[in-house]
Design a protein around this motif. Structure first.
Motif, PDB file in Angstrom:
ATOM      1  N   THR A  81      10.740  11.361  52.469  1.00 29.32           N
ATOM      2  CA  THR A  81      12.385  10.822  52.921  1.00 29.32           C
ATOM      3  C   THR A  81      13.129  10.067  51.906  1.00 29.32           C
ATOM      4  N   LEU A  82      14.635   9.888  51.701  1.00 31.81           N
ATOM      5  CA  LEU A  82      15.177   9.264  51.074  1.00 31.81           C
ATOM      6  C   LEU A  82      15.925   8.461  51.854  1.00 31.81           C
ATOM      7  N   ALA A  83      16.757   7.091  52.475  1.00 31.55           N
ATOM      8  CA  ALA A  83      18.091   6.814  52.291  1.00 31.55           C
ATOM      9  C   ALA A  83      18.551   6.267  50.832  1.00 31.55           C
ATOM     10  N   LEU A  84      19.846   7.265  50.865  1.00 31.20           N
ATOM     11  CA  LEU A  84      20.412   6.215  49.745  1.00 31.20           C
ATOM     12  C   LEU A  84      21.496   5.434  50.225  1.00 31.20           C
ATOM     13  N   VAL A  85      21.153   3.807  49.127  1.00 32.97           N
ATOM     14  CA  VAL A  85      22.159   3.005  49.385  1.00 32.97           C
ATOM     15  C   VAL A  85      22.992   2.628  48.994  1.00 32.97           C
ATOM     16  N   GLU A  86      23.442   3.068  47.094  1.00 33.87           N
ATOM     17  CA  GLU A  86      24.016   2.486  46.799  1.00 33.87           C
ATOM     18  C   GLU A  86      23.962   3.135  45.220  1.00 33.87           C
ATOM     19  N   LEU A  87      25.014   3.460  44.614  1.00 32.78           N
ATOM     20  CA  LEU A  87      25.688   3.857  43.511  1.00 32.78           C
ATOM     21  C   LEU A  87      26.214   3.290  42.514  1.00 32.78           C
ATOM     22  N   ARG A  88      25.673   2.917  41.146  1.00 29.54           N
ATOM     23  CA  ARG A  88      26.553   1.751  40.712  1.00 29.54           C
ATOM     24  C   ARG A  88      26.708   2.051  38.537  1.00 29.54           C
ATOM     25  N   THR A  89      27.204   1.872  38.044  1.00 31.95           N
ATOM     26  CA  THR A  89      27.345   2.395  36.943  1.00 31.95           C
ATOM     27  C   THR A  89      28.692   1.292  36.099  1.00 31.95           C
ATOM     28  N   ASP A  90      28.419   1.596  34.514  1.00 30.49           N
ATOM     29  CA  ASP A  90      29.254   0.663  34.032  1.00 30.49           C
ATOM     30  C   ASP A  90      30.289   1.564  33.821  1.00 30.49           C
ATOM     31  N   ALA A  91      31.489   2.571  34.625  1.00 36.08           N
ATOM     32  CA  ALA A  91      31.831   3.644  34.310  1.00 36.08           C
ATOM     33  C   ALA A  91      32.295   3.845  35.367  1.00 36.08           C
ATOM     34  N   PRO A  92      33.678   4.305  35.569  1.00 36.26           N
ATOM     35  CA  PRO A  92      34.056   4.837  37.114  1.00 36.26           C
ATOM     36  C   PRO A  92      33.331   6.897  37.028  1.00 36.26           C
ATOM     37  N   VAL A  93      33.347   7.095  37.916  1.00 36.65           N
ATOM     38  CA  VAL A  93      32.521   8.793  37.831  1.00 36.65           C
ATOM     39  C   VAL A  93      33.574   9.373  38.711  1.00 36.65           C
ATOM     40  N   GLU A  94      32.821  10.313  38.226  1.00 36.23           N
ATOM     41  CA  GLU A  94      33.781  11.629  39.200  1.00 36.23           C
ATOM     42  C   GLU A  94      32.788  12.733  39.946  1.00 36.23           C
ATOM     43  N   PRO A  95      33.304  13.741  41.603  1.00 33.76           N
ATOM     44  CA  PRO A  95      32.430  15.155  41.477  1.00 33.76           C
ATOM     45  C   PRO A  95      31.923  15.792  40.203  1.00 33.76           C
ATOM     46  N   ALA A  96      31.100  15.709  40.208  1.00 31.22           N
ATOM     47  CA  ALA A  96      31.010  17.061  39.571  1.00 31.22           C
ATOM     48  C   ALA A  96      31.259  18.448  39.792  1.00 31.22           C
ATOM     49  N   LEU A  97      32.011  18.788  38.438  1.00 30.87           N
ATOM     50  CA  LEU A  97      32.614  20.480  38.978  1.00 30.87           C
ATOM     51  C   LEU A  97      32.099  21.408  39.380  1.00 30.87           C
ATOM     52  N   ALA A  98      31.998  22.013  40.770  1.00 35.38           N
ATOM     53  CA  ALA A  98      31.092  23.412  41.296  1.00 35.38           C
ATOM     54  C   ALA A  98      31.221  24.774  40.641  1.00 35.38           C
ATOM     55  N   ASP A  99      30.622  24.896  39.577  1.00 33.21           N
ATOM     56  CA  ASP A  99      31.568  25.811  39.306  1.00 33.21           C
ATOM     57  C   ASP A  99      30.420  26.790  38.690  1.00 33.21           C
ATOM     58  N   ARG A 100      29.817  27.178  38.951  1.00 35.32           N
ATOM     59  CA  ARG A 100      28.412  27.970  39.244  1.00 35.32           C
ATOM     60  C   ARG A 100      28.301  28.661  40.777  1.00 35.32           C
ATOM     61  N   PRO A 101      27.784  30.232  40.790  1.00 33.50           N
ATOM     62  CA  PRO A 101      27.451  30.954  41.548  1.00 33.50           C
ATOM     63  C   PRO A 101      26.629  30.015  42.911  1.00 33.50           C
ATOM     64  N   LEU A 102      26.982  29.764  43.843  1.00 32.26           N
ATOM     65  CA  LEU A 102      25.621  28.936  45.071  1.00 32.26           C
ATOM     66  C   LEU A 102      25.522  30.185  44.840  1.00 32.26           C
ATOM     67  N   TRP A 103      23.626  29.813  45.387  1.00 28.89           N
ATOM     68  CA  TRP A 103      22.116  30.477  45.878  1.00 28.89           C
ATOM     69  C   TRP A 103      22.151  29.671  47.127  1.00 28.89           C
ATOM     70  N   VAL A 104      21.628  30.486  48.188  1.00 26.41           N
ATOM     71  CA  VAL A 104      21.388  29.796  49.038  1.00 26.41           C
ATOM     72  C   VAL A 104      19.664  30.477  49.424  1.00 26.41           C
ATOM     73  N   HIS A 105      18.762  29.217  49.123  1.00 24.39           N
ATOM     74  CA  HIS A 105      17.510  30.122  49.428  1.00 24.39           C
ATOM     75  C   HIS A 105      16.651  29.693  50.549  1.00 24.39           C
ATOM     76  N   HIS A 106      15.805  29.754  51.531  1.00 23.31           N
ATOM     77  CA  HIS A 106      15.262  29.182  52.389  1.00 23.31           C
ATOM     78  C   HIS A 106      13.914  30.142  52.110  1.00 23.31           C
ATOM     79  N   GLY A 107      12.679  29.500  52.574  1.00 21.82           N
ATOM     80  CA  GLY A 107      11.334  29.652  52.425  1.00 21.82           C
ATOM     81  C   GLY A 107      10.356  27.885  52.972  1.00 21.82           C
ATOM     82  N   SER A 108       9.386  28.656  52.452  1.00 20.83           N
ATOM     83  CA  SER A 108       7.812  27.129  53.316  1.00 20.83           C
ATOM     84  C   SER A 108       7.748  26.845  52.230  1.00 20.83           C
ATOM     85  N   SER A 109       7.369  26.087  52.587  1.00 21.74           N
ATOM     86  CA  SER A 109       6.530  24.382  51.964  1.00 21.74           C
ATOM     87  C   SER A 109       6.810  25.085  50.424  1.00 21.74           C
TER      88      SER A 109
END
Length: 394
Positions: A144-172
């Motif tokens: 389990t992970l909590a995200l605290v901070e994202l730091r960079t030496d230049a601005p960031v923008e969300p990556a383009l979501a341009d691929r088909p979206l696959w939703v998968h459900h299963g076990s361990s």
């Protein structure tokens, strides 16, 4: 250094981000599910960010992600720590093993637990090439992970979501158990090979044909969907045949309420010798406590299926029949899990704990799945439309 707020458009593969005193907690299941069914086991696994990544474009050459992890450890057993995989323009650039974080230590023999607190971890990525690039920080699938901070030496923008979206459900196994790193779990291997965007709803111990999971998939954006069912129902001894088959039909019906024509692949379990002909419940083998590798065993009676008890062999036949009965659904396909990992594979690449594949077997499963599902004419290629009904493994 620039600090960028971690917002849902930067964190892929989640239902939501929950603000907590320790940071933003990624959740793979929405709040209404966690409130409706606050089962500790389910809450624990859905909060492990399997398939989740922080994805952005940037010209930065230096990136830091601060996180606070939490994990369960077993006294006397050494379990690998989670990793953050850094992928740049689609290629693995670095792998960072977590340090610090909180833990709960469990004594398997007595059940006693002891909590330990630890500091945050900083994933530091240096010497990135100048110029625009896409950076993905794949979060650990097994802590389990909590995200605290994202730091960079230049601005960031969300990556383009341009691929088909696959939703998968299963076990361990879909969750990634026994894989070493987040990009080595089979759904990620398959997604990268198939050129699709993954939302992983693999939930260790919780692929139980739950109606709320079908509703989550029903309501989720998806270009293609797959559902891998069976092993948890067997190793929890959760159902008999009379309940299982209608539950699967109902699960698929609910998905179809929101995705009537979306390519949908129903997958049966991979090979696991302990449950092939022996019902559950499964259990940890006490004889292996304190050893380098704890093993699972089946505690049912071999061949005891006359009263409707379920084994993996029975489950595979039942799921094949479910797919065949749904003749009015031309976009539903079936894949026998033995095609992904069969008895011969178990001899070549044994399941280390008798239940979950290691990283090498995950890679094999992911490559085989991608070739079948996303290859030319595969059942999860978005070009198939209504022409693609396939039942494999006959």
């Amino acid at each position: 250094m620039i600090t960028t707020p971690l917002t849902p458009d930067l964190v892929r593969g989640i239902a939501e981000l929950e603000p907590t005193p320790r940071g933003l907690a990624p959740h793979r299941l929405p709040e209404w599910v966690r409130r409706q069914f606050p089962d500790p086991q389910l809450l624990g696994v859905e909060a492990q960010p399997s398939g989740v990544r922080v994805a952005f474009t940037t010209t930065a050459t230096h990136v830091e992600l601060v996180s606070q992890s939490s994990r369960v450890v077993y006294r006397g057993t050494d379990r690998p720590r989670g990793r953050v995989d850094v992928v740049v323009d689609g290629a693995l650039y670095a792998r960072d093993e977590l340090t610090g974080g909180d833990s709960v230590e469990v004594d398997l023999q007595t059940g006693a637990t002891e909590a330990h607190a630890g500091p945050p971890h900083v994933t530091t990525v240096t010497d990135l090439a100048p110029g625009a690039k896409t950076v993905e920080l794949w979060l650990p699938h097994n802590e389990t992970l909590a995200l605290v901070e994202l730091r960079t030496d230049a601005p960031v923008e969300p990556a383009l979501a341009d691929r088909p979206l696959w939703v998968h459900h299963g076990s361990s196994i879909s969750h990634g158990s026994n894989a070493l790193a987040p990009t080595e779990i089979w759904p990620v291997v398959a997604a990268q090979a198939g050129g699709v965007e993954l939302r992983n709803l693999g939930l260790g111990g919780s692929a139980m044909v739950d109606p709320f999971l079908a509703r989550v998939i029903r309501d989720a954006p998806a270009d293609v969907i797959s559902v891998k069912l069976g092993i948890n129902v067997v190793n929890f001894d959760a159902m008999r045949m009379r309940a299982f088959v209608p539950a699967v039909h109902g699960f698929l019906d609910t998905i179809r309420d929101g995705h009537p024509d979306t390519p949908l692949l129903l997958i049966s379990p991979i090979f696991a010798g302990i449950h092939e002909n022996t019902p559950g419940p499964g259990a940890l083998d006490p004889a292996t406590f304190g050893s380098e590798q704890v093993q699972f065993i089946a505690t049912g009676t071999p061949g005891d299926v006359a009263q409707g008890r379920l084994t993996l062999e029975v489950i595979r036949d039942a799921l094949r029949a479910v797919a065949a009965q749904r003749v009015d659904d031309p976009n539903l396909s079936f894949l026998d899990g033995l095609e992904l990992y069969g008895e011969a594979d178990a001899l070549a690449l044994p399941l280390p704990d008798a239940l979950h594949p290691d990283s090498e077997a995950h890679r094999l499963i992911g490559q085989r799945f991608a070739a079948h599902a996303f290859g030319v004419g595969g059942p999860l290629t978005t070009e198939i439309g209504i022409a693609g009904r396939r039942i494999r493994g006959e």
